[in-house]
Design a protein around this motif. Structure first.
Motif, PDB file in Angstrom:
ATOM      1  N   ALA A  77      18.611  -1.661 -18.608  1.00  0.00           N
ATOM      2  CA  ALA A  77      19.200  -3.310 -18.017  1.00  0.00           C
ATOM      3  C   ALA A  77      18.566  -3.386 -15.763  1.00  0.00           C
ATOM      4  CB  ALA A  77      20.147  -3.128 -17.554  1.00  0.00           C
ATOM      5  N   ALA A  78      18.941  -2.324 -15.685  1.00  0.00           N
ATOM      6  CA  ALA A  78      18.681  -1.963 -14.219  1.00  0.00           C
ATOM      7  C   ALA A  78      17.064  -1.937 -14.023  1.00  0.00           C
ATOM      8  CB  ALA A  78      19.291  -0.677 -14.106  1.00  0.00           C
ATOM      9  N   THR A  79      16.314  -1.644 -15.238  1.00  0.00           N
ATOM     10  CA  THR A  79      14.598  -1.088 -14.830  1.00  0.00           C
ATOM     11  C   THR A  79      14.187  -2.377 -14.973  1.00  0.00           C
ATOM     12  OG1 THR A  79      14.303   1.191 -15.960  1.00  0.00           O
ATOM     13  CG2 THR A  79      12.751  -0.750 -15.573  1.00  0.00           C
ATOM     14  N   LEU A  80      15.074  -3.708 -15.766  1.00  0.00           N
ATOM     15  CA  LEU A  80      14.750  -4.124 -15.186  1.00  0.00           C
ATOM     16  C   LEU A  80      14.968  -5.661 -14.796  1.00  0.00           C
ATOM     17  CD1 LEU A  80      14.215  -7.483 -17.933  1.00  0.00           C
ATOM     18  CD2 LEU A  80      16.484  -7.455 -18.248  1.00  0.00           C
ATOM     19  N   VAL A  81      16.340  -5.209 -13.898  1.00  0.00           N
ATOM     20  CA  VAL A  81      15.971  -5.874 -12.731  1.00  0.00           C
ATOM     21  C   VAL A  81      15.418  -5.762 -11.463  1.00  0.00           C
ATOM     22  CG1 VAL A  81      17.887  -6.079 -10.793  1.00  0.00           C
ATOM     23  CG2 VAL A  81      19.008  -5.800 -13.225  1.00  0.00           C
ATOM     24  N   ALA A  82      14.012  -4.367 -11.686  1.00  0.00           N
ATOM     25  CA  ALA A  82      13.545  -3.889 -10.759  1.00  0.00           C
ATOM     26  C   ALA A  82      12.080  -3.905 -10.772  1.00  0.00           C
ATOM     27  CB  ALA A  82      14.329  -2.539 -10.305  1.00  0.00           C
ATOM     28  N   ALA A  83      11.586  -4.157 -11.821  1.00  0.00           N
ATOM     29  CA  ALA A  83      10.420  -3.932 -11.855  1.00  0.00           C
ATOM     30  C   ALA A  83       9.679  -5.018 -12.126  1.00  0.00           C
ATOM     31  CB  ALA A  83      10.173  -3.590 -13.016  1.00  0.00           C
ATOM     32  N   PRO A  84      10.132  -6.656 -11.370  1.00  0.00           N
ATOM     33  CA  PRO A  84       8.959  -7.524 -11.641  1.00  0.00           C
ATOM     34  C   PRO A  84       9.016  -7.222 -10.893  1.00  0.00           C
ATOM     35  CG  PRO A  84      10.950  -8.424 -13.146  1.00  0.00           C
ATOM     36  CD  PRO A  84      11.409  -6.616 -12.698  1.00  0.00           C
ATOM     37  N   LEU A  85       9.553  -7.807  -9.380  1.00  0.00           N
ATOM     38  CA  LEU A  85       8.886  -7.461  -8.231  1.00  0.00           C
ATOM     39  C   LEU A  85       8.053  -6.911  -7.929  1.00  0.00           C
ATOM     40  CD1 LEU A  85      12.912  -7.675  -5.566  1.00  0.00           C
ATOM     41  CD2 LEU A  85      10.957  -9.774  -6.980  1.00  0.00           C
ATOM     42  N   ARG A 115       0.948  -1.563  -0.167  1.00  0.00           N
ATOM     43  CA  ARG A 115       0.039   0.210   0.289  1.00  0.00           C
ATOM     44  C   ARG A 115       0.604   0.848   0.336  1.00  0.00           C
ATOM     45  NH1 ARG A 115      -5.694   1.374   2.925  1.00  0.00           N
ATOM     46  NH2 ARG A 115      -6.099   2.945   1.869  1.00  0.00           N
ATOM     47  N   LEU A 116       1.912   1.237   0.629  1.00  0.00           N
ATOM     48  CA  LEU A 116       2.888   2.623   0.863  1.00  0.00           C
ATOM     49  C   LEU A 116       3.671   2.896  -0.874  1.00  0.00           C
ATOM     50  CD1 LEU A 116       4.020   4.461   2.337  1.00  0.00           C
ATOM     51  CD2 LEU A 116       6.517   2.899   2.439  1.00  0.00           C
ATOM     52  N   LEU A 117       3.763   2.069  -1.323  1.00  0.00           N
ATOM     53  CA  LEU A 117       4.388   1.490  -2.583  1.00  0.00           C
ATOM     54  C   LEU A 117       3.194   2.026  -3.779  1.00  0.00           C
ATOM     55  CD1 LEU A 117       7.042  -0.935  -3.387  1.00  0.00           C
ATOM     56  CD2 LEU A 117       6.924   1.383  -2.690  1.00  0.00           C
ATOM     57  N   THR A 118       2.135   1.535  -3.350  1.00  0.00           N
ATOM     58  CA  THR A 118       1.034   2.064  -4.527  1.00  0.00           C
ATOM     59  C   THR A 118       0.647   3.973  -4.100  1.00  0.00           C
ATOM     60  OG1 THR A 118       0.150   0.242  -4.518  1.00  0.00           O
ATOM     61  CG2 THR A 118      -1.435   1.758  -5.262  1.00  0.00           C
ATOM     62  N   GLU A 119       0.455   3.892  -2.583  1.00  0.00           N
ATOM     63  CA  GLU A 119      -0.163   5.343  -2.543  1.00  0.00           C
ATOM     64  C   GLU A 119       1.240   6.242  -3.007  1.00  0.00           C
ATOM     65  OE1 GLU A 119      -3.002   6.601  -1.588  1.00  0.00           O
ATOM     66  OE2 GLU A 119      -3.831   4.840  -0.672  1.00  0.00           O
ATOM     67  N   LEU A 146       2.513  -5.362  -6.910  1.00  0.00           N
ATOM     68  CA  LEU A 146       1.566  -4.564  -6.619  1.00  0.00           C
ATOM     69  C   LEU A 146       0.426  -4.454  -7.820  1.00  0.00           C
ATOM     70  CD1 LEU A 146       3.488  -1.515  -6.766  1.00  0.00           C
ATOM     71  CD2 LEU A 146       1.905  -2.305  -4.877  1.00  0.00           C
ATOM     72  N   ALA A 147       0.919  -5.117  -8.820  1.00  0.00           N
ATOM     73  CA  ALA A 147      -0.047  -5.450 -10.796  1.00  0.00           C
ATOM     74  C   ALA A 147      -0.875  -6.806 -10.126  1.00  0.00           C
ATOM     75  CB  ALA A 147      -0.099  -5.870 -11.335  1.00  0.00           C
ATOM     76  N   GLU A 148       0.526  -8.010  -9.900  1.00  0.00           N
ATOM     77  CA  GLU A 148      -0.450  -9.433  -9.790  1.00  0.00           C
ATOM     78  C   GLU A 148      -0.689  -9.603  -8.334  1.00  0.00           C
ATOM     79  OE1 GLU A 148       3.094 -12.229 -10.711  1.00  0.00           O
ATOM     80  OE2 GLU A 148       2.779 -10.992 -13.365  1.00  0.00           O
TER      81      GLU A 148
END
Length: 198
Positions: free
Chosen positions: A161-169, A109-113, A174-176
Motif C-alpha cells: 500500500a505504501a508503494t501504491l501511495v509513492a509510485a504514481p508521483l 534528473r536527480l532521481l533518474t540518475e 519520470l516516465a510520463e
C-alpha cells in the motif's frame, strides 16, 4: 552557476560552519547532476563548486554514492506527519510535501540518475534500499494508524500500500515526463483510500 554561488555567499553569514559545508556540498551535487548528470559528480568537482575542501567532504560522506544519496535525501527525505485523525488528510500531507520537492528544478534528473546508478552493477543498491526505506517509513506509519482507526482493512499489506501511495508521483514525473500537480494528488488520495479502505 554564478547565481548559485552568489546565493551560497549570501546565506552563509550567521550559519554554523558545519551546516554551511554540508548544505553547500549537497547543493553542489544537485547542481552538477542537474547540469551534467551523475558522471560529473566527482569529489574534485563538488569541492570546487561548493567552495569546500575534499577532506571536509570525505569526513561526511565516504564515497560518491553516499554523497549522491545524501543529496537526494536533502531534497526528498523522511517526513513526519502528526496524527490528524483522518487518513485522507495525512496522505495528502505526505503527497503534497513530495509534490513540492518533485516540482523543484533538477529533481527529475536527480532521481533518474540515482535510480540508474542503483540499477547498475556495482551501484549503491544497499544504500539506495536503505534510503527508500527511510523515505517510505512515514507512509507506512500513516497506513498503520489507519488500520488502528478502522480506515484501512487489517489484511492490507502495508508495504504494498505504501508503494501504491509513492509510485504514481514518481511515474508521472519520470516516465510520463510531466510535473505532477495538486489535482493529481487529490485524485491519488481518493484512489488509495478506496483501494485500502474497508
Amino acid at each position: 552557476m554564478a547565481g548559485a554561488e552568489t546565493q551560497r555567499a549570501e546565506r552563509g553569514p550567521g550559519r554554523p560552519r558545519q551546516e554551511r559545508v554540508t548544505d553547500d556540498t549537497l547543493d553542489a551535487v544537485i547542481e552538477l547532476v542537474t547540469e551534467k548528470g551523475v558522471k560529473a559528480v566527482t569529489m574534485d568537482a563538488v569541492a570546487a563548486r561548493a567552495g569546500v575542501s575534499k577532506p571536509a567532504i570525505y569526513r561526511r560522506w565516504p564515497s560518491k554514492q553516499a554523497l549522491i544519496i545524501a543529496a537526494a535525501e536533502s531534497r526528498i527525505g523522511p517526513l513526519t506527519v502528526p496524527d490528524l485523525g483522518d487518513i485522507r488528510a495525512e496522505l495528502r500531507e505526505v503527497l503534497t510535501a513530495r509534490l513540492t520537492a518533485y516540482r523543484l528544478p533538477g529533481t527529475a534528473r536527480l532521481l533518474t540518475e540515482l535510480m540508474t546508478a542503483a540499477a547498475e552493477a556495482g551501484g549503491p543498491q544497499v544504500a539506495y534500499g536503505d534510503y527508500t526505506e527511510r523515505i517510505m517509513s512515514e507512509t507506512r506509519r500513516i497506513l498503520q494508524r489507519g488500520i488502528a482507526r478502522g480506515e484501512v482493512r487489517p489484511e492490507v499489506d502495508i508495504r504494498s500500500a505504501a508503494t501504491l501511495v509513492a509510485a504514481p508521483l514518481v511515474y508521472r514525473l519520470l516516465a510520463e515526463r510531466e510535473l505532477p500537480n495538486a489535482r493529481f494528488v487529490d485524485d491519488l488520495v481518493d484512489m488509495v483510500v478506496r483501494a485500502v479502505g474497508p
